[in-house]
Design an enzyme around this catalytic site. Structure first.
Site, short mmCIF file in Angstrom:
data_model
loop_
_atom_site.label_atom_id
_atom_site.label_comp_id
_atom_site.label_asym_id
_atom_site.label_seq_id
_atom_site.Cartn_x
_atom_site.Cartn_y
_atom_site.Cartn_z
N SER A 163 41.69 29.38 -100.55
CA SER A 163 42.63 30.51 -100.62
C SER A 163 44.06 30.10 -100.95
O SER A 163 44.91 30.98 -101.15
CB SER A 163 42.63 31.25 -99.28
N ASP B 156 33.69 38.18 -96.95
CA ASP B 156 35.05 37.85 -96.54
C ASP B 156 34.95 36.88 -95.37
O ASP B 156 33.95 36.83 -94.67
CB ASP B 156 35.79 39.12 -96.11
N HIS C 155 39.03 43.55 -93.26
CA HIS C 155 40.45 43.72 -92.96
C HIS C 155 40.89 45.19 -93.01
O HIS C 155 42.04 45.50 -92.78
CB HIS C 155 41.30 42.93 -93.95
N CYS D 190 42.87 38.14 -97.30
CA CYS D 190 41.69 38.99 -97.49
C CYS D 190 40.97 38.59 -98.77
O CYS D 190 41.52 38.68 -99.87
CB CYS D 190 42.12 40.45 -97.56
#
Lengths: 378, 633
Positions: free
Chosen positions: B335, B374, B380, B393
């Site tokens: 991420s 996720d 989320h 997210c």
């Protein structure tokens, strides 16, 4: 007049001193002995420097010198007549040994030169004396100058051992042995026309010889012509020895101070190239001194030859003296780059035992000839 | 026989002989005269030429190695120096019985008995007068021990020399590298003149990449040698005076690194006991402030020389201490690339600042059963771009990935410096990998494999799949983010100093083309999202950033460890440990005008925000003056 052995021993022949008497009674020739000893002592000094001040090698050489001197004194006691009678047997025995060497000889440095009967020795060394003795023996009873037919027989007597030794291969020694025989016939009065004729014939002969030469021998000749062509290989010895001699100058760099010799640039410095060490450390004056001593010894030898009372003694004495000169010339000319490197030691100076024994035994013959001459019939 | 011959006339025969003898004497004199003439030529006329030649023969030029330049950190603290050390040498030609001597040296524990055959071979192989090194560095105790026994070991002695020394070896090993003995490859590669007399050369790190500065120039001196090149002592002073003038070696340049040893220590301590890397960069210049790869090793072992057993231990260690993870470790960035992809998506119109996704914990492509999950199984809820960055997210990015497309991802990530070498001044850097359609076409054989699949775009949007980045690349990317697109080539050498004049040549920061984003708001929004990661109410790393005395921004990442290497064996616990995800974190601070950007990777650290983020924070604290060491001062 004849003297008994006892009378001869008791009656002083020459020399006012006891020493002179003793050496005279030992059939020793004073001047010759003196000259030879001076050469040997000078040689030992040079050798000591050349071997890197090694006492072990020096003592080794002194021991060999001692043996050679004993051999000289022993030979000096043998009357020329006795030597002459035994000459053919010695010659034949020498030839047999040479043949044995070719088949059973020990190999060293790429050549088959040694026989080992408990003691190792080179039969070719004995032939250095046997060939001129044989040649002189053959001419002893004959009318001088020798005739063509006789010369042909002599040529065979010389050629057989020469070829056998050349096959070992030992080119240097074989040429010296041939020279010692040829000197005998030249001294015997061989006509100059013949000598000149043979000289002309020698040119095609040399070409034939070239074809029979080993590669390393050819290389030596080529290298002589242009040593710089192979500065690290075959030319290295000549280049370094010329540098050594040339850098010595008039007075030399001083004993044990020759950089070429001490720093090991000079190969074979205690054997064949010892003359370069002498030139480097003692300069031109040192070299001339040694050459003068050689000249004195050779001159004394020739004098003894002229005083000899029979053909055999005369020719043999002359040949021994002049062969000695050939040794000196070939070695010094080779080290100074005048002739190819043929592996001839500097007589009485180079390290090595057998050749010293042969040389001094030869001078023993000279002394015998000189001291026994009055005992022989005219 | 005599009866057949004519009567011999002794008198005429003698006259003939005397004539011949005189002739022979003349010939003799001519021959000797020739030799004498030759001697006069050599010794009188050509004497000077030969004297010169004999001088040239014995004088050899011997190289004098230069002193290697020192390495300092940005505050002038020594990182690499040269210390005098004594080495044990054996001169084969002076040793009578090599077996006995080596056995006795092993007996007094100066050498290892196992090395005897090797030393024996070395002694017999080389030139007999050339010393063989038995031991590179003797301790004071060993020197004392040997000094007493020296008379028992003719031909063995200790010699002083300079040995490279790294006072904080393990701390800087991967940044500064090490020197090692010249090997065959080095000898072929290096300039023979410059390296005449040099025994060691830089093998890795700065020692290698700045070898030409550090090494210096060899000098030479004249020595008297014998024909085999062996040096002999000069016998008299006049010989020495006649020698040509020597040339002193030119010492190597000193190298100042941008590295901060304190920061390095903090980063190193924070990684203690883990496998991973920390890289810190000054975004305003590209200077590398810290570069740590853990576990580390002692570079002094290479400089001094180690036994093959020691080297084997280093090489076969499953934690791979010799592997420079900071510049050579290629990890899925996870991420951490989301801020960069956000900018790309905004710029290309794949999303906008108001667009919202409703995250239900997974994402599905049309006509595909597969659920792209996720990290938060329950989802989320509704998130905009800012929230998607702050909470990381995945579904938001899955959703925009189709519009963004892999080629736009590739384009923008490449602008941030991923997927290619950064050009750092440390050798061996890996390029990482940012996939694209073209890349796949060129690098796969089967037709099916050459195709780019939509699903691959989806996972690429959260930095998984083919994508790989090095910690250095991520730190550099974090710096670009922090400075809103200003790029510098990362570098570790700040200045090079001439040791004689003291003159310093500063490394000019190399500015690269900016990452241009048309709308300043895009930057603000994305960076604000990163700020929230650390200091927002729902940020993934808020536990780390809360309460800090300065503002910071960051982004966590978690990279799946797809499989462990099949040929390695671990016990059960170990397997579990090594199957955990890699923890990543990028960050910069202070938020408004960043002075430091940090990337952290902890292998199998599971969680970027809880494992990697605190390490990044510790480094930033230290650099910005809030660290533990500053507190105690």
């Amino acid at each position: 007049m004849r003297l008994s052995e006892t009378q001869r021993f008791l009656a002083p022949k020459s020399g006012p001193t006891n020493f002179g008497r003793i050496i005279a009674n030992l059939n020793i020739d004073g001047p010759l002995l003196g000259g030879l000893l001076l050469i040997c002592v000078f040689g030992l000094f040079v050798l000591y420097s050349a071997v890197g001040e090694s006492n072990r090698l020096l003592m080794n050489q002194i021991a060999r010198l001692g043996i050679a001197l004993v051999a000289m004194v022993v030979v000096a006691q043998l009357p020329p007549g006795f030597l002459r009678r035994w000459t053919p047997w010695g010659y034949v025995a020498g030839l047999i040994l040479l043949v044995l060497v070719l088949f059973f000889g020990e190999v060293g440095q790429g050549a088959r030169r040694w026989l080992d009967f408990g003691v190792r020795f080179q039969p070719s060394e004995a032939m250095k004396l046997a060939v001129p003795m044989m040649t002189a023996w053959y001419l002893h009873d004959r009318q001088m100058p020798p005739k063509i037919g006789q010369l042909l027989i002599i040529a065979i007597l010389i050629a057989v051992p020469t070829v056998l030794i050349a096959k070992q291969p030992d080119l240097g020694t074989s040429l010296l042995i041939a020279a010692s025989g040829v000197i005998v016939i030249v001294l015997a009065g061989m006509s100059f026309r013949l000598i000149l004729g043979l000289g002309v014939l020698a040119i095609p002969g040399a070409l034939v010889l070239w074809n029979f030469m080993q590669d390393y021998q050819k290389q030596r000749v080529l290298t002589l012509l242009d040593p710089d062509s192979d500065p690290l290989g075959a030319g290295y010895n000549i280049i370094q020895s010329k540098i050594a001699i040339g850098s010595g100058g008039l007075f030399g760099k001083g004993w044990t101070n020759g950089s070429q010799a001490q720093l090991e640039f000079l190969p074979e410095r205690h054997t064949d190239f010892i003359f370069a060490v002498l030139g480097e450390e003692f300069g031109l004056f040192g070299v001339l001194g040694l050459l003068a001593l050689y000249m004195f010894v050779i001159g004394r030898g020739l004098y003894i030859a002229t005083q000899a009372h029979d053909t055999y003694s005369r020719l043999l004495a002359g040949s021994i003296s002049l062969t000695f000169l050939v040794y000196v010339f070939v070695n010094t000319a080779m080290v100074t780059g005048l002739v190819p490197v043929v592996g001839v030691p500097l007589p009485l100076v180079s390290f090595g035992g057998t050749s010293m024994v042969t040389l001094l035994a030869g001078f023993g013959i000279l002394m015998s000839i000189h001291s026994h001459r009055k005992l022989l019939p005219h | 026989m005599s009866l057949l011959s004519p009567i011999k006339d002794h008198h005429s025969e003698r006259r003939l002989f005397i004539g011949r003898a005189i002739l022979a004497s003349i010939v003799s004199l001519v021959l000797l005269g020739t030799v004498i003439a030759r001697l006069v030529q050599l010794q009188v006329f050509d004497h000077e030429l030969f004297a010169e030649k004999s001088q040239g023969n014995r004088i050899r030029i011997q190289a004098v190695p230069p002193i290697r330049g020192l390495v300092f950190d940005r505050k002038g603290r020594v990182i690499a120096e040269n210390l005098p050390a004594y080495q044990l040498e054996l001169i084969p030609e002076q040793v009578d019985d090599i077996d006995d001597t080596l056995a006795r040296l092993a007996g007094i524990e100066l050498i290892d008995a196992a090395d005897i055959p090797r030393y024996k071979e070395l002694s017999l192989r080389g030139q007999r007068f050339k010393p063989v090194t038995l031991k590179l560095r003797l301790t004071d105790e060993e020197i004392a021990n040997f000094a007493i026994q020296r008379p028992r070991f003719p031909g063995v002695d200790f010699q002083p020399r300079l040995v490279r020394h790294y006072p904080d070896g393990e701390l800087v090993a991967h940044a500064v590298g090490y020197v090692g003995a010249l090997d065959t490859d080095d000898l072929q590669r290096l300039d023979k003149t410059r390296y005449a007399g040099t025994s060691h050369t830089g093998k890795t790190g700065v020692e290698n990449s700045f070898e030409s500065d550090l090494h210096g120039d060899a000098g030479y001196r004249h020595v008297i040698t014998n024909a085999r090149g062996r040096q002999v002592p000069a016998s008299s002073s006049d010989v020495l005076e006649s020698l040509p003038i020597d040339q002193a070696p030119g010492p190597g340049s000193n190298v100042y690194l941008s590295l901060d040893l304190d920061l390095q220590r903090v980063a190193s301590n924070a990684l203690e006991g883990r496998r991973g890397a920390v890289v810190a960069i000054d975004p305003t210049t590209g200077e590398i402030l810290a570069l740590v790869s853990a576990p580390s090793f002692d570079p002094n072992l290479f400089a001094v020389g180690m036994t093959s057993e020691q080297f084997g231990e280093l090489q076969n260690n499953p934690d791979r201490p010799l592997f420079n993870r900071a510049v050579r470790g290629a990890y899925p960035p996870g991420s951490t690339i989301k801020p960069m992809l956000s900018l790309a998506a905004l710029e290309t119109g794949a999303t906008n600042l108001t667009r919202k996704s409703v995250c239900i914990g997974y994402f599905q492509l049309p006509n595909d059963e597969h659920r792209y999950r996720d990290w938060k199984p329950e989802g989320h809820g509704p998130v905009d771009l800012h929230d998607a960055i702050a909470q990381s997210c995945d579904v938001y990015f899955y959703e925009i990935s189709g519009d963004l497309g892999i080629d736009n991802m590739h384009d923008y990530l490449t602008r941030f410096g991923l997927g290619r070498q950064t050009g750092v001044d440390i050798v061996g850097e890996r390029p990482g990998l940012v996939p694209s359609r073209e890349w796949k076409r060129n690098n796969f054989r089967d037709r099916d494999d050459k195709r780019w699949y939509h699903g691959e775009t989806v996972i690429a949007s959260i930095g998984q799949g083919f994508m790989l980045a090095t910690p250095l690349q991520l730190a550099s990317a974090a710096a670009v983010l922090g400075s809103k697109g200003v790029r510098y080539t990362p570098h570790i050498v700040a200045a090079i100093e001439d040791p004689l004049s003291g003159e310093r040549r500063m490394t000019m920061p190399e500015r690269l083309p900016d990452v241009e984003i048309s709308n300043e708001f895009y930057w603000d929004n994305v960076l604000e999202g990163m700020h929230s990661v650390m200091q927002g109410p729902r940020g993934t790393a808020r536990a780390v950033g809360m309460g800090a005395p300065y503002q910071m921004a960051g982004k966590s990442g978690t990279a799946q460890v797809i499989s462990i290497a099949q040929d390695e064996e671990y016990d059960e616990e170990e397997i579990e440990e090594r199957q955990r995800d890699h923890a990543l974190f990028i960050s910069f601070a202070p938020f408004a005008a960043p002075r430091i950007a940090v990337a952290v990777i902890v292998e199998n650290g599971s969680s970027g925000s809880s494992v990697a983020a605190p390490i990044a924070k510790a480094v930033m604290d230290e650099y910005l003056g809030y660290g533990a060491s500053n507190a105690t001062q």
